[in-house]
Design a protein around this motif. Structure first.
Motif, PDB file in Angstrom:
ATOM      1  N   ALA A   1      -2.833   6.906   1.017  1.00  0.00           N
ATOM      2  CA  ALA A   1      -2.447   5.490   1.025  1.00  0.00           C
ATOM      3  C   ALA A   1      -1.207   5.258   1.888  1.00  0.00           C
ATOM      4  CB  ALA A   1      -2.214   5.005  -0.404  1.00  0.00           C
ATOM      5  N   GLU A   2      -0.284   6.241   1.911  1.00  0.00           N
ATOM      6  CA  GLU A   2       0.894   6.091   2.782  1.00  0.00           C
ATOM      7  C   GLU A   2       0.476   6.148   4.257  1.00  0.00           C
ATOM      8  OE1 GLU A   2       4.115   5.337   2.081  1.00  0.00           O
ATOM      9  OE2 GLU A   2       3.821   5.308  -0.097  1.00  0.00           O
TER      10      GLU A   2
ATOM     11  N   LEU B   1      -8.514  -5.814   5.437  1.00  0.00           N
ATOM     12  CA  LEU B   1      -8.804  -6.015   4.004  1.00  0.00           C
ATOM     13  C   LEU B   1      -9.325  -4.737   3.361  1.00  0.00           C
ATOM     14  CD1 LEU B   1      -9.383  -8.001   1.566  1.00  0.00           C
ATOM     15  CD2 LEU B   1     -11.649  -8.328   2.595  1.00  0.00           C
ATOM     16  N   LEU B   2     -10.274  -4.095   4.045  1.00  0.00           N
ATOM     17  CA  LEU B   2     -10.885  -2.890   3.473  1.00  0.00           C
ATOM     18  C   LEU B   2      -9.893  -1.729   3.413  1.00  0.00           C
ATOM     19  CD1 LEU B   2     -14.412  -3.189   5.092  1.00  0.00           C
ATOM     20  CD2 LEU B   2     -13.802  -3.607   2.703  1.00  0.00           C
ATOM     21  N   LEU B   3      -8.979  -1.677   4.377  1.00  0.00           N
ATOM     22  CA  LEU B   3      -7.957  -0.611   4.330  1.00  0.00           C
ATOM     23  C   LEU B   3      -7.034  -0.801   3.134  1.00  0.00           C
ATOM     24  CD1 LEU B   3      -6.978  -0.023   8.082  1.00  0.00           C
ATOM     25  CD2 LEU B   3      -8.160   1.554   6.537  1.00  0.00           C
ATOM     26  N   PHE B   4      -6.667  -2.050   2.827  1.00  0.00           N
ATOM     27  CA  PHE B   4      -5.853  -2.263   1.625  1.00  0.00           C
ATOM     28  C   PHE B   4      -6.599  -1.766   0.391  1.00  0.00           C
ATOM     29  CE2 PHE B   4      -3.245  -5.350   4.087  1.00  0.00           C
ATOM     30  CZ  PHE B   4      -2.000  -4.851   3.744  1.00  0.00           C
ATOM     31  N   PHE B   5      -7.911  -2.030   0.339  1.00  0.00           N
ATOM     32  CA  PHE B   5      -8.661  -1.592  -0.842  1.00  0.00           C
ATOM     33  C   PHE B   5      -8.924  -0.084  -0.837  1.00  0.00           C
ATOM     34  CE2 PHE B   5      -9.506  -6.062  -1.851  1.00  0.00           C
ATOM     35  CZ  PHE B   5      -9.127  -6.015  -3.189  1.00  0.00           C
ATOM     36  N   ALA B   6      -9.026   0.515   0.338  1.00  0.00           N
ATOM     37  CA  ALA B   6      -9.162   1.978   0.391  1.00  0.00           C
ATOM     38  C   ALA B   6      -7.893   2.624  -0.174  1.00  0.00           C
ATOM     39  CB  ALA B   6      -9.406   2.434   1.828  1.00  0.00           C
ATOM     40  N   ALA B   7      -6.741   2.125   0.265  1.00  0.00           N
ATOM     41  CA  ALA B   7      -5.466   2.652  -0.239  1.00  0.00           C
ATOM     42  C   ALA B   7      -5.368   2.421  -1.750  1.00  0.00           C
ATOM     43  CB  ALA B   7      -4.303   1.967   0.485  1.00  0.00           C
ATOM     44  N   ARG B   8      -5.788   1.240  -2.182  1.00  0.00           N
ATOM     45  CA  ARG B   8      -5.671   0.900  -3.614  1.00  0.00           C
ATOM     46  C   ARG B   8      -6.602   1.759  -4.464  1.00  0.00           C
ATOM     47  NH1 ARG B   8      -5.812  -4.777  -3.518  1.00  0.00           N
ATOM     48  NH2 ARG B   8      -3.620  -4.464  -3.009  1.00  0.00           N
TER      49      ARG B   8
ATOM     50  N   LEU C   1       4.531   3.671 -18.619  1.00  0.00           N
ATOM     51  CA  LEU C   1       4.770   2.361 -18.020  1.00  0.00           C
ATOM     52  C   LEU C   1       4.617   2.517 -16.506  1.00  0.00           C
ATOM     53  CD1 LEU C   1       8.017   0.971 -19.689  1.00  0.00           C
ATOM     54  CD2 LEU C   1       5.862  -0.267 -19.403  1.00  0.00           C
ATOM     55  N   VAL C   2       3.909   1.627 -15.884  1.00  0.00           N
ATOM     56  CA  VAL C   2       3.736   1.678 -14.432  1.00  0.00           C
ATOM     57  C   VAL C   2       4.263   0.371 -13.845  1.00  0.00           C
ATOM     58  CG1 VAL C   2       2.073   1.881 -12.545  1.00  0.00           C
ATOM     59  CG2 VAL C   2       1.694   3.146 -14.674  1.00  0.00           C
ATOM     60  N   VAL C   3       5.149   0.490 -12.855  1.00  0.00           N
ATOM     61  CA  VAL C   3       5.699  -0.695 -12.186  1.00  0.00           C
ATOM     62  C   VAL C   3       5.361  -0.595 -10.701  1.00  0.00           C
ATOM     63  CG1 VAL C   3       7.777  -1.979 -11.570  1.00  0.00           C
ATOM     64  CG2 VAL C   3       7.586  -0.944 -13.848  1.00  0.00           C
ATOM     65  N   SER C   4       4.672  -1.598 -10.205  1.00  0.00           N
ATOM     66  CA  SER C   4       4.223  -1.555  -8.814  1.00  0.00           C
ATOM     67  C   SER C   4       4.857  -2.665  -7.977  1.00  0.00           C
ATOM     68  CB  SER C   4       2.692  -1.675  -8.739  1.00  0.00           C
ATOM     69  OG  SER C   4       2.256  -1.519  -7.401  1.00  0.00           O
ATOM     70  N   ASP C   5       5.320  -2.269  -6.802  1.00  0.00           N
ATOM     71  CA  ASP C   5       5.790  -3.203  -5.785  1.00  0.00           C
ATOM     72  C   ASP C   5       4.531  -3.700  -5.063  1.00  0.00           C
ATOM     73  OD1 ASP C   5       6.893  -4.390  -3.512  1.00  0.00           O
ATOM     74  OD2 ASP C   5       8.441  -2.858  -3.283  1.00  0.00           O
ATOM     75  N   ARG C   6       4.008  -4.847  -5.492  1.00  0.00           N
ATOM     76  CA  ARG C   6       2.767  -5.480  -5.039  1.00  0.00           C
ATOM     77  C   ARG C   6       1.534  -4.862  -5.709  1.00  0.00           C
ATOM     78  NH1 ARG C   6       3.556  -8.996  -1.105  1.00  0.00           N
ATOM     79  NH2 ARG C   6       5.292  -8.793   0.331  1.00  0.00           N
TER      80      ARG C   6
ATOM     81  N   PRO D   1       0.837  -1.188   0.000  1.00  0.00           N
ATOM     82  CA  PRO D   1       0.000   0.000   0.000  1.00  0.00           C
ATOM     83  C   PRO D   1       0.876   1.244   0.000  1.00  0.00           C
ATOM     84  CG  PRO D   1       0.059  -0.965   2.191  1.00  0.00           C
ATOM     85  CD  PRO D   1       0.814  -1.895   1.293  1.00  0.00           C
ATOM     86  N   GLY D   2       0.408   2.300  -0.661  1.00  0.00           N
ATOM     87  CA  GLY D   2       1.156   3.548  -0.670  1.00  0.00           C
ATOM     88  C   GLY D   2       0.948   4.291  -1.967  1.00  0.00           C
ATOM     89  N   GLY D   3       1.813   5.258  -2.229  1.00  0.00           N
ATOM     90  CA  GLY D   3       1.816   5.960  -3.508  1.00  0.00           C
ATOM     91  C   GLY D   3       0.979   7.231  -3.551  1.00  0.00           C
TER      92      GLY D   3
END
Ligand code: TMP
Length: 204
Positions: free
Chosen positions: A40-41, A60-67, A84-89, A34-36
């Protein structure tokens, strides 16, 4: 194009994301989940801290809120601009950690991804395969998920293997053992294989 790197804690993803972005050039957008985004941070800090008790569904919902914030405000605009977008997870982490290791169910994760992101998936996901015991040994953040111990990381590793089997056109597993340079060469090979043969005359 959207590329994600995945793996258990301590799999060396972040190093590989940095090396991949370097190889792909300065216009590549590098993000982590999560982040970016600022929101999200902030969510990441709560999620990472094992000292903050957190219900599994809230997690779970916090991960999706950040996403949702990251995808809708950063990733979609970047992809629409042709970057191009590269994501760590990305969402495979949620399937592996929350859907399987926490036992919340993989259908729930897919449904929430539809709601949060319109069902966005990476074009290519590179899974760095390392023994979870080795990963845990070298992971140093001491976050909520490392604190769950080896059994949890083994469930995560098994879930990633299931995703790779289920979606062979999107998910490529590479051996994550060896020096960063050795693993980077494997990641680049996976990318080249995904992209297919170059048109004649475009270089090596
Ligand atoms: P990392 O950036 O060091 O990999 O830390 C992120 C942690 O959050 C890692 O332990 C995996 C975990 N995580 C989940 O449990 N679910 C998710 O959806 C994501 C993106 C990460």
């Amino acid at each position: 194009m959207f590329i994600a790197l995945e793996g258990v804690d301590g799999s060396g993803k972040s190093t590989q994301v940095a090396m991949l972005c370097e190889a792909l050039g300065p216009d590549t957008l590098r993000i982590r989940e999560p982040g970016g985004t600022d929101a999200a941070e902030a969510i990441r800090d709560t999620l990472a801290d094992p000292g903050i008790p957190l219900d599994a569904t809230a997690e779970l919902l916090l991960f999706f809120a950040a996403r949702a914030d990251l995808v809708n405000r950063v990733i979609h605009p970047a992809l629409e601009a042709g970057r191009l977008v590269v994501s760590d997870r990305f969402v495979d982490s949620t399937e592996a950690y929350q859907g399987v290791a926490r036992g919340l169910g993989i259908e729930v994760v897919a449904e929430l991804n539809r709601i949060a992101t319109g069902g966005l998936l990476p074009d290519l996901t590179v899974l760095l395969r390392v023994d979870p015991a080795v990963g845990l040994e070298r992971a140093k953040s001491g976050d909520r998920f490392e604190a769950e111990g080896l059994g949890f990381q083994q469930l995560v590793a098994g879930a990633y293997e299931d995703i790779a089997r289920r979606e062979p056109d999107r998910v490529v597993a590479v051996d994550g053992n060896g020096t960063p340079e050795e693993v980077h060469l494997r990641v680049m090979d996976a990318l080249r294989e995904f992209l297919g043969p170059e048109p004649a005359g475009t270089g090596s």
